[in-house]
Motif scaffolding. Sequence first.
Motif, PDB file in Angstrom:
ATOM      1  N   PRO A   1       7.413  -7.968   0.225  1.00 51.87           N
ATOM      2  CA  PRO A   1       6.640  -7.798  -0.850  1.00 51.87           C
ATOM      3  C   PRO A   1       7.307  -7.026  -1.915  1.00 51.87           C
ATOM      4  O   PRO A   1       8.007  -6.019  -1.365  1.00 51.87           O
ATOM      5  CB  PRO A   1       5.379  -7.363  -0.431  1.00 51.87           C
ATOM      6  CG  PRO A   1       5.352  -7.723   1.010  1.00 51.87           C
ATOM      7  CD  PRO A   1       6.635  -7.880   1.674  1.00 51.87           C
ATOM      8  N   ASN A   2       7.258  -7.164  -3.264  1.00 49.79           N
ATOM      9  CA  ASN A   2       7.877  -6.666  -4.135  1.00 49.79           C
ATOM     10  C   ASN A   2       6.937  -5.102  -4.181  1.00 49.79           C
ATOM     11  O   ASN A   2       5.702  -5.292  -4.261  1.00 49.79           O
ATOM     12  CB  ASN A   2       7.639  -7.286  -5.480  1.00 49.79           C
ATOM     13  CG  ASN A   2       8.364  -6.916  -6.535  1.00 49.79           C
ATOM     14  OD1 ASN A   2       8.357  -5.366  -6.957  1.00 49.79           O
ATOM     15  ND2 ASN A   2       9.450  -7.482  -6.894  1.00 49.79           N
ATOM     16  N   PRO A   3       7.705  -3.895  -4.172  1.00 44.88           N
ATOM     17  CA  PRO A   3       6.792  -2.675  -4.291  1.00 44.88           C
ATOM     18  C   PRO A   3       6.260  -2.469  -5.702  1.00 44.88           C
ATOM     19  O   PRO A   3       5.596  -1.411  -5.913  1.00 44.88           O
ATOM     20  CB  PRO A   3       7.727  -1.755  -3.986  1.00 44.88           C
ATOM     21  CG  PRO A   3       9.158  -2.433  -4.195  1.00 44.88           C
ATOM     22  CD  PRO A   3       8.870  -3.988  -4.245  1.00 44.88           C
ATOM     23  N   LEU A   4       6.677  -3.285  -6.776  1.00 36.99           N
ATOM     24  CA  LEU A   4       6.264  -2.571  -8.181  1.00 36.99           C
ATOM     25  C   LEU A   4       4.885  -2.266  -8.408  1.00 36.99           C
ATOM     26  O   LEU A   4       4.543  -1.095  -8.894  1.00 36.99           O
ATOM     27  CB  LEU A   4       6.652  -3.564  -9.148  1.00 36.99           C
ATOM     28  CG  LEU A   4       8.206  -3.600  -9.637  1.00 36.99           C
ATOM     29  CD1 LEU A   4       8.553  -4.701 -10.484  1.00 36.99           C
ATOM     30  CD2 LEU A   4       8.563  -2.284 -10.098  1.00 36.99           C
ATOM     31  N   ILE A   5       3.936  -3.019  -7.710  1.00 35.19           N
ATOM     32  CA  ILE A   5       2.502  -2.837  -8.051  1.00 35.19           C
ATOM     33  C   ILE A   5       1.862  -1.631  -7.178  1.00 35.19           C
ATOM     34  O   ILE A   5       1.325  -1.035  -7.607  1.00 35.19           O
ATOM     35  CB  ILE A   5       1.775  -3.967  -7.956  1.00 35.19           C
ATOM     36  CG1 ILE A   5       2.057  -5.096  -9.117  1.00 35.19           C
ATOM     37  CG2 ILE A   5       0.327  -4.012  -7.711  1.00 35.19           C
ATOM     38  CD1 ILE A   5       1.319  -6.533  -9.097  1.00 35.19           C
ATOM     39  N   ARG A   6       2.397  -1.746  -5.757  1.00 33.20           N
ATOM     40  CA  ARG A   6       2.013  -0.883  -4.965  1.00 33.20           C
ATOM     41  C   ARG A   6       2.336   0.426  -5.451  1.00 33.20           C
ATOM     42  O   ARG A   6       1.630   1.475  -5.256  1.00 33.20           O
ATOM     43  CB  ARG A   6       2.770  -1.290  -3.628  1.00 33.20           C
ATOM     44  CG  ARG A   6       2.438  -0.810  -2.337  1.00 33.20           C
ATOM     45  CD  ARG A   6       3.105  -1.283  -1.347  1.00 33.20           C
ATOM     46  NE  ARG A   6       4.458  -0.768  -1.098  1.00 33.20           N
ATOM     47  CZ  ARG A   6       5.565  -1.551  -1.020  1.00 33.20           C
ATOM     48  NH1 ARG A   6       5.461  -2.941  -1.184  1.00 33.20           N
ATOM     49  NH2 ARG A   6       6.743  -1.318  -0.873  1.00 33.20           N
ATOM     50  N   HIS A   7       3.621   0.574  -6.063  1.00 36.98           N
ATOM     51  CA  HIS A   7       4.080   2.001  -6.393  1.00 36.98           C
ATOM     52  C   HIS A   7       3.200   2.510  -7.436  1.00 36.98           C
ATOM     53  O   HIS A   7       3.316   3.762  -8.014  1.00 36.98           O
ATOM     54  CB  HIS A   7       5.683   2.188  -6.637  1.00 36.98           C
ATOM     55  CG  HIS A   7       6.320   2.149  -5.552  1.00 36.98           C
ATOM     56  ND1 HIS A   7       7.616   1.715  -5.314  1.00 36.98           N
ATOM     57  CD2 HIS A   7       5.895   1.927  -4.092  1.00 36.98           C
ATOM     58  CE1 HIS A   7       8.201   1.559  -4.137  1.00 36.98           C
ATOM     59  NE2 HIS A   7       7.035   1.739  -3.264  1.00 36.98           N
ATOM     60  N   THR A   8       2.682   1.664  -8.341  1.00 34.13           N
ATOM     61  CA  THR A   8       1.926   2.103  -9.670  1.00 34.13           C
ATOM     62  C   THR A   8       0.427   1.918  -9.478  1.00 34.13           C
ATOM     63  O   THR A   8      -0.097   2.035 -10.559  1.00 34.13           O
ATOM     64  CB  THR A   8       2.539   1.370 -10.586  1.00 34.13           C
ATOM     65  OG1 THR A   8       2.363  -0.079 -10.516  1.00 34.13           O
ATOM     66  CG2 THR A   8       4.085   1.637 -11.115  1.00 34.13           C
ATOM     67  N   THR A   9      -0.129   1.745  -8.358  1.00 36.80           N
ATOM     68  CA  THR A   9      -1.541   1.521  -8.277  1.00 36.80           C
ATOM     69  C   THR A   9      -1.950   2.694  -7.191  1.00 36.80           C
ATOM     70  O   THR A   9      -2.133   2.275  -6.073  1.00 36.80           O
ATOM     71  CB  THR A   9      -1.750   0.181  -7.953  1.00 36.80           C
ATOM     72  OG1 THR A   9      -1.264  -0.919  -8.818  1.00 36.80           O
ATOM     73  CG2 THR A   9      -3.350   0.026  -8.258  1.00 36.80           C
ATOM     74  N   PRO A  10      -2.636   3.711  -7.777  1.00 38.35           N
ATOM     75  CA  PRO A  10      -2.944   4.646  -6.980  1.00 38.35           C
ATOM     76  C   PRO A  10      -4.326   3.962  -5.837  1.00 38.35           C
ATOM     77  O   PRO A  10      -4.905   3.267  -6.277  1.00 38.35           O
ATOM     78  CB  PRO A  10      -3.482   5.981  -7.702  1.00 38.35           C
ATOM     79  CG  PRO A  10      -3.066   5.542  -9.075  1.00 38.35           C
ATOM     80  CD  PRO A  10      -2.810   4.131  -9.185  1.00 38.35           C
ATOM     81  N   GLY A  11      -4.211   4.263  -4.521  1.00 35.89           N
ATOM     82  CA  GLY A  11      -5.247   4.051  -3.816  1.00 35.89           C
ATOM     83  C   GLY A  11      -5.404   2.539  -3.313  1.00 35.89           C
ATOM     84  O   GLY A  11      -5.967   2.205  -2.557  1.00 35.89           O
ATOM     85  N   LEU A  12      -3.998   2.017  -3.467  1.00 37.36           N
ATOM     86  CA  LEU A  12      -3.817   0.608  -2.988  1.00 37.36           C
ATOM     87  C   LEU A  12      -3.126   0.762  -1.824  1.00 37.36           C
ATOM     88  O   LEU A  12      -1.916   1.075  -1.741  1.00 37.36           O
ATOM     89  CB  LEU A  12      -3.082  -0.245  -4.112  1.00 37.36           C
ATOM     90  CG  LEU A  12      -3.039  -1.934  -3.802  1.00 37.36           C
ATOM     91  CD1 LEU A  12      -4.461  -2.515  -3.792  1.00 37.36           C
ATOM     92  CD2 LEU A  12      -2.066  -2.491  -4.723  1.00 37.36           C
ATOM     93  N   ASP A  13      -3.773   0.493  -0.670  1.00 41.44           N
ATOM     94  CA  ASP A  13      -2.821   0.651   0.652  1.00 41.44           C
ATOM     95  C   ASP A  13      -2.223  -0.541   0.947  1.00 41.44           C
ATOM     96  O   ASP A  13      -2.431  -1.763   0.933  1.00 41.44           O
ATOM     97  CB  ASP A  13      -4.049   0.885   1.674  1.00 41.44           C
ATOM     98  CG  ASP A  13      -4.925   2.282   1.578  1.00 41.44           C
ATOM     99  OD1 ASP A  13      -4.333   3.051   0.698  1.00 41.44           O
ATOM    100  OD2 ASP A  13      -6.064   2.344   2.148  1.00 41.44           O
ATOM    101  N   ALA A  14      -0.805  -0.224   1.760  1.00 38.20           N
ATOM    102  CA  ALA A  14       0.010  -1.137   2.191  1.00 38.20           C
ATOM    103  C   ALA A  14       0.396  -0.772   3.558  1.00 38.20           C
ATOM    104  O   ALA A  14       0.374   0.469   3.913  1.00 38.20           O
ATOM    105  CB  ALA A  14       1.077  -1.358   1.211  1.00 38.20           C
ATOM    106  N   ASP A  15       0.833  -1.768   4.312  1.00 43.64           N
ATOM    107  CA  ASP A  15       1.385  -1.696   5.814  1.00 43.64           C
ATOM    108  C   ASP A  15       2.967  -1.146   5.794  1.00 43.64           C
ATOM    109  O   ASP A  15       3.502  -0.910   4.671  1.00 43.64           O
ATOM    110  CB  ASP A  15       1.107  -2.609   6.804  1.00 43.64           C
ATOM    111  CG  ASP A  15       2.049  -3.925   6.321  1.00 43.64           C
ATOM    112  OD1 ASP A  15       3.012  -3.774   5.504  1.00 43.64           O
ATOM    113  OD2 ASP A  15       1.681  -4.978   7.049  1.00 43.64           O
TER     114      ASP A  15
END
Lengths: 471, 280
Positions: free
Chosen positions: A400-414
């Motif tokens: 998965p592309n990290p762009l959204i994960r890195h810019t959305t506080p509180g969004l958990d990923a494995d």
Amino acid sequence: MPAIQRNMDPKKCPMPSQDPNVRNKNFKEVALGYTADMAVNEAKRCLQCKNHPCRTGCPVDIDIPGFIAKVAEGDFEAAYQILSASSALPAVCGRVCPQENQCEGKCIRGIKGEPVGIGRLERFVADWHRENVHTPVTPPAPNGHKVAVIGAGPSGLTAAGDLAKMGYKVTVFEALHVAGGVLMYGIPEFRLPKDIVQNEIDGLRALGVDIETNMVIGKVLTIDELMGEYGFEAVYIASGAGLPRFMGIPGESLKGVYSANEYLTRVNLMKAYLPDSRTPIKKSRKVAVVGGGNVAMDAARCAKRLGAETVYIVYRRGMAELPARKEEVEHAEEEGIIFKTLTNPVEVLSDDNGCVRGMICVEMELGEPDASGRRRPIVKQGSEFELDVDTMIMALGTSPNPLIRHTTPGLDADKHGCIITDGPDGLTSRPFVYAGGDAVTGAATVILAMGAGKEAAKAIDKAIKAKAGEA
Amino acid sequence: MFKIAKKRSLNPTVTEMSIEAPLIAKKAKAGQFIILRAKDDSERIPLTIAGTDPVAGTVDIIFQLVGAGTMQLNTLNEGECLHDFVGPLGKATEIDGLKNVCVVGGGVGCAIALPVARALHAAGAKVTGIVGFRNKDLVILEDEFRACCDELILVTDDGSYGQKGVVTAPLEQCIQNGANFDEVIAIGPLIMMKFVVATTKKYNVKTVVSMNPIMVDGTGMCGGCRLTVGGKTVFACVDGPDFDGFEVDFDEAMQRGTMYRDFEAHAREEQCNLLNQEVK
């Protein structure tokens, strides 16, 4: 009404298709589709089982016996209405779903012969509708709620379509310059013609879905901004798994080593196969595609069509373990792709100009099953050999592309970067933020992504109505 | 569609355009880039952002007419629209905490060095600019650099303007004279950045370079822009475009940059023929 005369032929009506030695030199669609007579005849093979096992194999729960009964009666438009009630993209699914593991894998006719050609019938019905019915769609009455969808691939488009049908004002944000995601940049024209994809997307626009291309969410706007100043009440993240993996072997930076993503994007999205394309692609003589999935088959078949004399699929397990759809493997073999299974590259070799001149491979054998249940490939000692190639395409899967994960506080990923969701609804660690498709599962199939989009649309509807006190 | 609000020629081979893209103008920071397509059949061209006006909602781009793509882009005029314009992509140049910086620009790379120099100047840092061009006719943005640099050294290869020579000579002189830079930021042709790094490495002055490899999507999807930095594979579009110059494998980057040289030469010729026909 007289009972339909069943067709008890143990075999599917064969799919008319371009001759392998003709089609491996052009980008026109391989399968030509059933005629109306063939479709009716094939539909009559369906036994209309009461417990319809086929339906349990469908990730978007299409009323399969229902639509097939209509085809058998020759009422193709009624069949289309049944299909489109469950699938936002029937012309796409009929072409790219792995039916052998889904609906057709459960078909009772498959026990003593071949299953009913459900995928072929779905494709026929969707194509028939596109070619024969031109009544404009009336957008449903708006319900006053706004939802944002990130990514215009199969998952995002499905969620957008379902929400729009419920009256939501949906905006889909797409990073590339056209909508469609993997349907446009990944799957080649000869397997899924691009005007068919665009036609399905036009259908969504007619339902009132706004599609904003050239919008990289996480960069130009964040999810917090979408839910704040832009007033979206919920967000569905369907940003896919676009990050290519490499093997980490010496020589991977040489000229002539591509990720399958880059190769396919150049060919499909940027149309490098057309003589007047402004996007370059290497003119290869001998190509090795590393990997055994659908993407590997697509890349290999594109390379052949672009004029390569020899194209290898290099895969570390055996033929039986290839993860690609059976039909894709068969088509690739017919087109002259050479399968070098139980083979793994260990180094890419360079010529004096920094271009690929070959690769060193080792032979493999299969050991005990690993965590995935597949037998683990083990290197055969002393089996090194050199393969003469000038191009290497890495089709090893994507993350998965990290762009959204890195810019959305509180969004958990494995640890693999996959967004964590709470059950099949797709709710993430952030309220009113849902996610699905490859962004959650890692690289999987179009239809699973569509199934996730469907579930998320239902869950978003429920959550918004509950909050507004409308439920 | 993205309207061209302003267009001007900076020198015979370099054009500046201001593009109406209000959302990007609001977010973009120095060092980030955009990808554009001039027309609906054009290739995707990555260009580092040369400036923004968040109030007017415009993003400035500066490009050299090097290939078919940029020549096609240059056929568009004020009032016309670019088909696609997406960004801001990549990470912004890190300027926090820097007090004394040397910004080195080479050729059209100066267009990208300028917003970095401006941002540093605005943040209160002492900025020494060293800008190099092949000759007097190709000098761009001199006044703009003077406005944001505490000291500006201009060099040309042939000595037709400013000092004669390449950027590394005055850079080394500054360092030897005790300029005591916190950091050197170099933006220009790969060969220039390679030699800037070779110079600063001797004195162990931290050096950041802005890489501009071949790319398609610019969001981490194609992997075409991969570079070796510190022995690891990175993607310029999402991990960069700025990297620690001491760690970058420039020779590999230069090799990879020639991947489509034949295609590009051919495409450029075709585009020239096309333009000639239009003139007739």
